[in-house]
Design a protein around this motif. Structure first.
Motif, PDB file in Angstrom:
ATOM      1  N   THR A  42       0.822  -1.215   0.000  1.00 37.47           N
ATOM      2  CA  THR A  42       0.000   0.000   0.000  1.00 37.47           C
ATOM      3  C   THR A  42       0.854   1.263   0.000  1.00 37.47           C
ATOM      4  O   THR A  42       0.316   2.367  -0.083  1.00 37.47           O
ATOM      5  CB  THR A  42      -0.923   0.027   1.237  1.00 37.47           C
ATOM      6  OG1 THR A  42      -0.132   0.064   2.429  1.00 37.47           O
ATOM      7  CG2 THR A  42      -1.825  -1.193   1.266  1.00 37.47           C
ATOM      8  N   HIS A  43       2.168   1.110   0.079  1.00 42.53           N
ATOM      9  CA  HIS A  43       3.099   2.248   0.023  1.00 42.53           C
ATOM     10  C   HIS A  43       3.697   2.419  -1.378  1.00 42.53           C
ATOM     11  O   HIS A  43       4.623   3.216  -1.560  1.00 42.53           O
ATOM     12  CB  HIS A  43       4.230   2.067   1.038  1.00 42.53           C
ATOM     13  CG  HIS A  43       3.776   2.184   2.471  1.00 42.53           C
ATOM     14  ND1 HIS A  43       2.967   1.253   3.060  1.00 42.53           N
ATOM     15  CD2 HIS A  43       4.024   3.130   3.410  1.00 42.53           C
ATOM     16  CE1 HIS A  43       2.726   1.612   4.319  1.00 42.53           C
ATOM     17  NE2 HIS A  43       3.361   2.746   4.555  1.00 42.53           N
ATOM     18  N   VAL A  44       3.160   1.652  -2.326  1.00 47.03           N
ATOM     19  CA  VAL A  44       3.629   1.742  -3.713  1.00 47.03           C
ATOM     20  C   VAL A  44       2.465   2.257  -4.558  1.00 47.03           C
ATOM     21  O   VAL A  44       1.498   1.535  -4.813  1.00 47.03           O
ATOM     22  CB  VAL A  44       4.122   0.371  -4.225  1.00 47.03           C
ATOM     23  CG1 VAL A  44       4.620   0.486  -5.665  1.00 47.03           C
ATOM     24  CG2 VAL A  44       5.222  -0.177  -3.313  1.00 47.03           C
ATOM     25  N   ILE A 103      -5.072   4.691  -1.027  1.00 42.37           N
ATOM     26  CA  ILE A 103      -4.704   5.590   0.063  1.00 42.37           C
ATOM     27  C   ILE A 103      -5.184   6.991  -0.286  1.00 42.37           C
ATOM     28  O   ILE A 103      -5.399   7.325  -1.458  1.00 42.37           O
ATOM     29  CB  ILE A 103      -3.181   5.602   0.326  1.00 42.37           C
ATOM     30  CG1 ILE A 103      -2.411   6.058  -0.924  1.00 42.37           C
ATOM     31  CG2 ILE A 103      -2.705   4.232   0.798  1.00 42.37           C
ATOM     32  CD1 ILE A 103      -0.917   6.244  -0.677  1.00 42.37           C
ATOM     33  N   LYS A 104      -5.370   7.809   0.746  1.00 43.42           N
ATOM     34  CA  LYS A 104      -5.798   9.189   0.568  1.00 43.42           C
ATOM     35  C   LYS A 104      -4.628  10.109   0.876  1.00 43.42           C
ATOM     36  O   LYS A 104      -3.777   9.801   1.711  1.00 43.42           O
ATOM     37  CB  LYS A 104      -6.967   9.511   1.508  1.00 43.42           C
ATOM     38  CG  LYS A 104      -8.229   8.717   1.223  1.00 43.42           C
ATOM     39  CD  LYS A 104      -9.344   9.068   2.201  1.00 43.42           C
ATOM     40  CE  LYS A 104      -9.016   8.592   3.607  1.00 43.42           C
ATOM     41  NZ  LYS A 104     -10.162   8.811   4.543  1.00 43.42           N
ATOM     42  N   VAL A 105      -4.594  11.225   0.209  1.00 47.03           N
ATOM     43  CA  VAL A 105      -3.573  12.233   0.459  1.00 47.03           C
ATOM     44  C   VAL A 105      -4.280  13.578   0.590  1.00 47.03           C
ATOM     45  O   VAL A 105      -5.229  13.874  -0.152  1.00 47.03           O
ATOM     46  CB  VAL A 105      -2.512  12.254  -0.664  1.00 47.03           C
ATOM     47  CG1 VAL A 105      -3.130  12.479  -2.030  1.00 47.03           C
ATOM     48  CG2 VAL A 105      -1.433  13.290  -0.385  1.00 47.03           C
ATOM     49  N   VAL A 129       8.064   8.882   4.386  1.00 40.24           N
ATOM     50  CA  VAL A 129       6.951   9.227   5.279  1.00 40.24           C
ATOM     51  C   VAL A 129       7.359   8.921   6.713  1.00 40.24           C
ATOM     52  O   VAL A 129       8.295   8.162   6.976  1.00 40.24           O
ATOM     53  CB  VAL A 129       5.663   8.471   4.898  1.00 40.24           C
ATOM     54  CG1 VAL A 129       5.124   8.926   3.559  1.00 40.24           C
ATOM     55  CG2 VAL A 129       5.901   6.956   4.888  1.00 40.24           C
ATOM     56  N   VAL A 130       6.624   9.508   7.663  1.00 38.35           N
ATOM     57  CA  VAL A 130       7.043   9.451   9.053  1.00 38.35           C
ATOM     58  C   VAL A 130       6.812   8.077   9.689  1.00 38.35           C
ATOM     59  O   VAL A 130       7.558   7.681  10.585  1.00 38.35           O
ATOM     60  CB  VAL A 130       6.317  10.563   9.854  1.00 38.35           C
ATOM     61  CG1 VAL A 130       4.830  10.280   9.946  1.00 38.35           C
ATOM     62  CG2 VAL A 130       6.922  10.756  11.225  1.00 38.35           C
ATOM     63  N   ARG A 131       5.846   7.314   9.224  1.00 44.03           N
ATOM     64  CA  ARG A 131       5.550   5.987   9.785  1.00 44.03           C
ATOM     65  C   ARG A 131       4.703   5.200   8.786  1.00 44.03           C
ATOM     66  O   ARG A 131       4.226   5.756   7.794  1.00 44.03           O
ATOM     67  CB  ARG A 131       4.825   6.106  11.128  1.00 44.03           C
ATOM     68  CG  ARG A 131       3.490   6.804  11.086  1.00 44.03           C
ATOM     69  CD  ARG A 131       2.821   6.799  12.470  1.00 44.03           C
ATOM     70  NE  ARG A 131       1.584   7.565  12.470  1.00 44.03           N
ATOM     71  CZ  ARG A 131       1.515   8.870  12.667  1.00 44.03           C
ATOM     72  NH1 ARG A 131       2.636   9.574  12.891  1.00 44.03           N
ATOM     73  NH2 ARG A 131       0.347   9.492  12.647  1.00 44.03           N
ATOM     74  N   PRO A 132       4.494   3.909   9.041  1.00 42.54           N
ATOM     75  CA  PRO A 132       3.723   3.095   8.088  1.00 42.54           C
ATOM     76  C   PRO A 132       2.261   3.512   8.011  1.00 42.54           C
ATOM     77  O   PRO A 132       1.673   3.991   8.981  1.00 42.54           O
ATOM     78  CB  PRO A 132       3.860   1.671   8.648  1.00 42.54           C
ATOM     79  CG  PRO A 132       4.994   1.712   9.596  1.00 42.54           C
ATOM     80  CD  PRO A 132       5.043   3.098  10.145  1.00 42.54           C
ATOM     81  N   ILE A 133       1.670   3.298   6.851  1.00 43.10           N
ATOM     82  CA  ILE A 133       0.226   3.460   6.649  1.00 43.10           C
ATOM     83  C   ILE A 133      -0.388   2.070   6.785  1.00 43.10           C
ATOM     84  O   ILE A 133      -0.165   1.203   5.937  1.00 43.10           O
ATOM     85  CB  ILE A 133      -0.097   4.049   5.263  1.00 43.10           C
ATOM     86  CG1 ILE A 133       0.652   5.371   5.053  1.00 43.10           C
ATOM     87  CG2 ILE A 133      -1.589   4.231   5.075  1.00 43.10           C
ATOM     88  CD1 ILE A 133       0.593   5.874   3.630  1.00 43.10           C
TER      89      ILE A 133
END
Length: 303
Positions: free
Chosen positions: A86-88, A126-128, A167-171
């Motif tokens: 989910t980070h890609v 994911i939302k931004v 990013v500061v931590r995992p989503i």
């Protein structure tokens, strides 16, 4: 240069362009230049996500440093793969493009997790959006999930190809642990019919205790039971002695209704039993006594 050589040159250039297009970038080499991203880089290799990233033409990777990724290091590898996928993001986004995308409202981005199969509750997105004083932040697109994973910085970019953002931590999408365990199951196991659990056999009822033949129920008295001798006869209510008739004859004693209905037993009560016959020894003793008495009587007459 003849036409044949020209054709070979064109073919070689086409193959070179094709190979460069196929291997446009190597995420492992790019992240290898940053020691603080070594754990993230290692997980991409172990989960085979690096191969999927390198096969894409345009991609955005949201990386985490070693301290941040330690929050998921204790999870099963299938869950780690689901979270990292989910980070890609399946498109190219640098900071400028993200800012323009979220300038007026939140934007939903498609991730690599969406390509793994059916997902539940928007887990593959994911939302931004902008939070605080205009800072870019990310969050799961699952309904109710917060947007609180802030963008730290840009790590590396190849314009229009790949962008690596920290990013500061995992989503972590709510419920992704359970979803990842379902997707990790083998197709054969998922398509095989589920064995039905054997139905629980009905419990055998304990046999009802049959009344003992030797001890009849309390409510039923045996037909041959004999009433006590003292209760065999009762005074009839009609024969009670009144105070004014003291000289009246004694009241007639009649058997009770219970005694009248009860069958007579073969046994005789002590009052009805015949006197046993006198034995021979008793007769001899009685003869001696009578003889003595007669002798004593004769003596008295003689005197």
């Amino acid at each position: 240069m003849n036409s044949r050589n020209s054709s070979l040159l064109y073919v070689a250039l086409a193959l070179l362009a094709l190979s460069s297009a196929i291997e446009a970038f190597d995420i492992t080499k790019m992240l290898g230049q940053y020691p603080d991203l070594s754990s993230f880089n290692q997980y991409l290799t172990e989960t085979k996500l690096a191969d999927q990233i390198n096969s894409r033409q345009t991609i955005t990777v949201l990386a985490m440093d070693n301290a941040a990724i330690s929050a998921i290091s204790g999870k099963p590898m299938a869950t780690i793969k689901a979270i990292l996928s989910t980070h890609v993001v399946l498109d190219y986004f640098d900071e400028m493009k993200l800012m323009s995308a979220v300038e007026n409202q939140q934007t939903q981005l498609t991730t690599l997790y969406q390509t793994t199969g059916p997902t539940n509750s928007q887990m593959g997105f994911i939302k931004v959006g902008l939070i605080g004083e205009g800072e870019i932040a990310f969050g799961s697109a699952v309904n109710g999930a917060p947007i609180d994973v802030e963008l730290v910085k840009t790590v590396a970019t190849e314009p229009s190809k790949i962008s690596i953002l920290q990013v500061v931590r995992p989503i972590i999408a709510p419920g992704i642990d359970g979803q990842s365990s379902q997707s990790a199951s083998s197709p054969a196991a998922s398509s095989a019919p589920k064995a039905q659990a054997p139905s629980s056999a009905p419990k055998e009822k304990a046999p009802a205790a049959s009344p003992s033949r030797s001890s009849p129920p309390p409510s039923e008295a045996p037909a041959t039971a004999k009433a006590p001798a003292t209760s065999r006869k009762q005074i009839s209510p009609s024969s009670e002695i009144s105070p004014s008739s003291e000289s009246s004859p004694a009241p007639e004693i009649s058997p009770s209704a219970e005694e009248a209905e009860a069958p007579l037993s073969d046994d005789l009560t002590p009052s009805d039993a015949p006197v046993p016959a006198t034995s021979s020894s008793a007769r001899i003793q009685m003869g001696i006594v009578w003889a003595g008495l007669m002798g004593l009587g004769a003596l008295l007459v003689a005197v």
